[in-house]
Design a protein around this motif. Structure first.
Motif, short mmCIF file in Angstrom:
data_model
loop_
_atom_site.label_atom_id
_atom_site.label_comp_id
_atom_site.label_asym_id
_atom_site.label_seq_id
_atom_site.Cartn_x
_atom_site.Cartn_y
_atom_site.Cartn_z
N LYS A 145 76.14 -30.65 118.68
CA LYS A 145 76.03 -29.22 119.00
C LYS A 145 77.06 -28.45 118.18
O LYS A 145 78.09 -29.00 117.79
CB LYS A 145 76.27 -28.97 120.48
N ILE A 146 76.77 -27.17 117.96
CA ILE A 146 77.71 -26.33 117.22
C ILE A 146 77.89 -25.01 117.96
O ILE A 146 76.94 -24.44 118.51
CB ILE A 146 77.25 -26.09 115.77
N THR A 147 79.13 -24.56 118.01
CA THR A 147 79.48 -23.27 118.59
C THR A 147 80.09 -22.44 117.47
O THR A 147 80.95 -22.92 116.75
CB THR A 147 80.51 -23.45 119.73
N ILE A 148 79.64 -21.20 117.34
CA ILE A 148 80.04 -20.35 116.23
C ILE A 148 80.65 -19.06 116.72
O ILE A 148 80.18 -18.46 117.68
CB ILE A 148 78.82 -19.99 115.34
N LYS A 149 81.67 -18.61 116.00
CA LYS A 149 82.26 -17.28 116.25
C LYS A 149 82.42 -16.61 114.89
O LYS A 149 82.97 -17.19 113.97
CB LYS A 149 83.60 -17.40 116.95
N ILE A 150 81.93 -15.39 114.79
CA ILE A 150 82.20 -14.57 113.61
C ILE A 150 83.52 -13.85 113.88
O ILE A 150 83.68 -13.18 114.91
CB ILE A 150 81.07 -13.55 113.36
N VAL A 151 84.46 -13.99 112.95
CA VAL A 151 85.80 -13.43 113.13
C VAL A 151 85.98 -12.31 112.13
O VAL A 151 85.89 -12.53 110.91
CB VAL A 151 86.88 -14.51 112.93
N ASN A 152 86.25 -11.10 112.62
CA ASN A 152 86.54 -9.97 111.75
C ASN A 152 87.97 -10.07 111.25
O ASN A 152 88.89 -10.40 112.00
CB ASN A 152 86.32 -8.65 112.47
N ILE A 153 88.14 -9.76 109.98
CA ILE A 153 89.47 -9.75 109.37
C ILE A 153 89.97 -8.32 109.38
O ILE A 153 89.37 -7.46 108.75
CB ILE A 153 89.43 -10.30 107.93
N SER A 154 91.06 -8.08 110.11
CA SER A 154 91.56 -6.70 110.17
C SER A 154 92.82 -6.55 109.37
O SER A 154 93.43 -7.46 108.93
CB SER A 154 91.81 -6.28 111.59
#
Length: 154
Positions: A145-154
């Motif tokens: 299984k895979i869990t994904i998070k898109i992370v914004n670079i601030s």
């Protein structure tokens, strides 16, 4: 359990320190094309994988398959599969290669989609995002299984 940092489309801009810090702690590092000449700091990562984008000189290849934690992962830039128009050609390629997950770039727009049972992940662009802040994808693979998070670079 394995962690994955995936990023794309730096277009040779300096990589953010936040990205370098996360890369150092990740099990896998996927560069999805367009900016390969700006990767000096990351090339020595123990599990560095990269593909060429449409703006790169040939160095890595157009696609690669990585297997970890019971998953077959395809990485590609996406331009060869016209991902700006549709994910269908890339989905069909992933099915042909019996992949469970695809990481791709080229669109500069972060997205996580499910297409015919395949998880499709575009981390956006770490430099020039069209509709949101620059971003990367952070994923955890575990037991198929895979869990994904898109992370914004601030």
């Amino acid at each position: 359990m394995k962690t994955i940092l995936a990023f794309s489309d730096s277009h040779n801009s300096p990589l953010p320190q936040k990205l370098k810090d996360v890369a150092a702690e990740s099990d896998f590092l996927f560069f999805l094309g367009d900016g390969s000449s700006g990767l000096k700091d990351l090339l020595l990562h123990k599990n560095f994988h990269a593909v060429d984008g449409n703006c790169d000189k040939p160095a890595f290849g157009k696609e690669e398959i990585i297997e970890t934690e019971g998953l077959r992962i395809l990485i590609t830039h996406g331009h060869v599969y016209s991902v700006k128009r549709s994910l269908l050609p890339l989905t069909l390629r992933a099915k042909e290669l019996q992949c469970d997950v695809v990481f791709y770039g080229h669109t500069h727009i972060a997205a996580v989609d499910e297409c015919d049972g395949i998880t499709m992940i575009c981390p956006g662009s770490v430099a020039y995002s069209f509709n949101k802040p620059p971003s990367y994808a952070y994923a955890v693979a575990h037991n198929g299984k895979i869990t994904i998070k898109i992370v914004n670079i601030s």
